[in-house]
Design a protein around this motif. Structure first.
Motif, PDB file in Angstrom:
ATOM      1  N   GLU A  26       0.818  -1.210   0.000  1.00  0.00           N
ATOM      2  CA  GLU A  26       0.000   0.000   0.000  1.00  0.00           C
ATOM      3  C   GLU A  26       0.856   1.266   0.000  1.00  0.00           C
ATOM      4  O   GLU A  26       0.316   2.372  -0.019  1.00  0.00           O
ATOM      5  CB  GLU A  26      -0.917   0.020   1.236  1.00  0.00           C
ATOM      6  N   GLY A  27       2.165   1.089   0.010  1.00  0.00           N
ATOM      7  CA  GLY A  27       3.056   2.243   0.036  1.00  0.00           C
ATOM      8  C   GLY A  27       3.779   2.425  -1.289  1.00  0.00           C
ATOM      9  O   GLY A  27       3.500   1.754  -2.287  1.00  0.00           O
ATOM     10  N   LEU A  99      -4.512   3.235   7.170  1.00  0.00           N
ATOM     11  CA  LEU A  99      -3.723   3.826   6.097  1.00  0.00           C
ATOM     12  C   LEU A  99      -4.607   4.599   5.119  1.00  0.00           C
ATOM     13  O   LEU A  99      -5.740   4.204   4.841  1.00  0.00           O
ATOM     14  CB  LEU A  99      -2.966   2.739   5.332  1.00  0.00           C
ATOM     15  N   VAL A 100      -4.058   5.681   4.603  1.00  0.00           N
ATOM     16  CA  VAL A 100      -4.731   6.434   3.540  1.00  0.00           C
ATOM     17  C   VAL A 100      -4.621   5.626   2.254  1.00  0.00           C
ATOM     18  O   VAL A 100      -3.599   4.988   1.988  1.00  0.00           O
ATOM     19  CB  VAL A 100      -4.078   7.818   3.358  1.00  0.00           C
ATOM     20  N   GLU A 101      -5.680   5.623   1.464  1.00  0.00           N
ATOM     21  CA  GLU A 101      -5.682   4.842   0.231  1.00  0.00           C
ATOM     22  C   GLU A 101      -4.532   5.260  -0.694  1.00  0.00           C
ATOM     23  O   GLU A 101      -4.174   6.437  -0.789  1.00  0.00           O
ATOM     24  CB  GLU A 101      -7.012   5.010  -0.499  1.00  0.00           C
ATOM     25  N   LYS A 102      -3.998   4.268  -1.368  1.00  0.00           N
ATOM     26  CA  LYS A 102      -2.823   4.481  -2.224  1.00  0.00           C
ATOM     27  C   LYS A 102      -3.082   5.509  -3.324  1.00  0.00           C
ATOM     28  O   LYS A 102      -2.234   6.370  -3.603  1.00  0.00           O
ATOM     29  CB  LYS A 102      -2.409   3.135  -2.839  1.00  0.00           C
ATOM     30  N   LYS A 103      -4.235   5.460  -3.951  1.00  0.00           N
ATOM     31  CA  LYS A 103      -4.519   6.390  -5.050  1.00  0.00           C
ATOM     32  C   LYS A 103      -4.599   7.828  -4.569  1.00  0.00           C
ATOM     33  O   LYS A 103      -4.266   8.772  -5.295  1.00  0.00           O
ATOM     34  CB  LYS A 103      -5.812   5.987  -5.763  1.00  0.00           C
ATOM     35  N   GLU A 104      -5.029   8.025  -3.302  1.00  0.00           N
ATOM     36  CA  GLU A 104      -5.114   9.373  -2.752  1.00  0.00           C
ATOM     37  C   GLU A 104      -3.722   9.916  -2.432  1.00  0.00           C
ATOM     38  O   GLU A 104      -3.457  11.108  -2.632  1.00  0.00           O
ATOM     39  CB  GLU A 104      -6.001   9.378  -1.507  1.00  0.00           C
ATOM     40  N   VAL A 105      -2.836   9.049  -1.971  1.00  0.00           N
ATOM     41  CA  VAL A 105      -1.451   9.454  -1.736  1.00  0.00           C
ATOM     42  C   VAL A 105      -0.794   9.813  -3.069  1.00  0.00           C
ATOM     43  O   VAL A 105      -0.069  10.814  -3.181  1.00  0.00           O
ATOM     44  CB  VAL A 105      -0.660   8.327  -1.039  1.00  0.00           C
TER      45      VAL A 105
END
Length: 216
Positions: A26-27, A99-105
């Motif tokens: 997810e990172g 965790l913040v969603e990957k697409k938002e990061v």
């Protein structure tokens, strides 16, 4: 008391790193090429530089999520290597275990990419977010289509060539016209001279020879 505080800090760091490693998928991986970018002026990567990186990521997340107070504690880093590469995940400021969603990061990084690069004097090629591509610049718009410009240049060249040919043709005709009357006058003068028996200075050698033989 101090020992307890240090223990809690160490435990918090260990839990954060474990959360990063467990959720590595997810990172994102980051790779910096500081020496390549800056040469002899390259700086050393240390804890202060890593803190700056986490702060710039928190800044990017705040810009993306208006009203949410992201902090450096929400940027978790793991798998750091001496060649300056590491992974990071972002936790929610409302719940550090979420965790913040990957697409938002990804969107947050893309929107603040220039600011992040500037903080480290690097570019998209020397500060790489593996899997996050920079936002492409908008295509350049032209008021006049390029094909129309090329067409205009070609037509202008053709028109100029036609004008040059016409001018040369007119000049040649005028020159020829100016030279012809003089030639005609000379020719007429020669003809009239022969008809009128002119040419007093011309001596006929054949008659001279006949007279010499008659006298003999």
């Amino acid at each position: 008391m101090l020992g307890k505080a240090l223990f809690l800090l160490f435990l918090s760091s260990a839990l954060a790193e474990e959360l990063c490693k467990t959720n590595a998928s997810e990172g994102y991986k980051v790779r910096l090429s500081i020496k390549t970018a800056l040469g002899d002026e390259a700086y050393s990567w240390n804890e202060s530089e890593m803190y700056l990186f986490r702060a710039t990521l928190a800044f990017a997340m705040r810009n993306q999520f208006s009203g949410q107070e992201f902090d450096v504690s929400n940027i978790l880093v793991c798998d750091e290597t001496p060649r300056v590469s590491f992974r990071f995940v972002v936790t929610s400021p409302l719940n550090n275990s979420s965790l913040v969603e990957k697409k938002e990061v990804e969107e947050a990084v893309r929107q603040s990419r220039h600011r992040i690069n500037s903080a480290f004097l690097l570019t998209d090629k020397t500060l790489e977010f593996i899997g996050i591509y920079p936002t492409l610049a908008a295509p350049v718009g032209y008021d006049t289509p390029p094909w129309l410009i090329v067409f205009g240049v070609v037509m202008g060249a053709v028109f100029a060539g036609i004008v040059v040919l016409l001018v040369l043709s007119v000049v040649q005709k005028k020159r020829k016209k100016n030279e012809d009357p003089a030639d005609e006058d000379n020719e007429e003068t020669r003809v009239k001279t022969m008809e009128n028996g002119g040419g007093e200075g011309v001596y006929n050698m054949s008659f001279s020879d006949d007279e010499r033989f008659t006298q003999m």
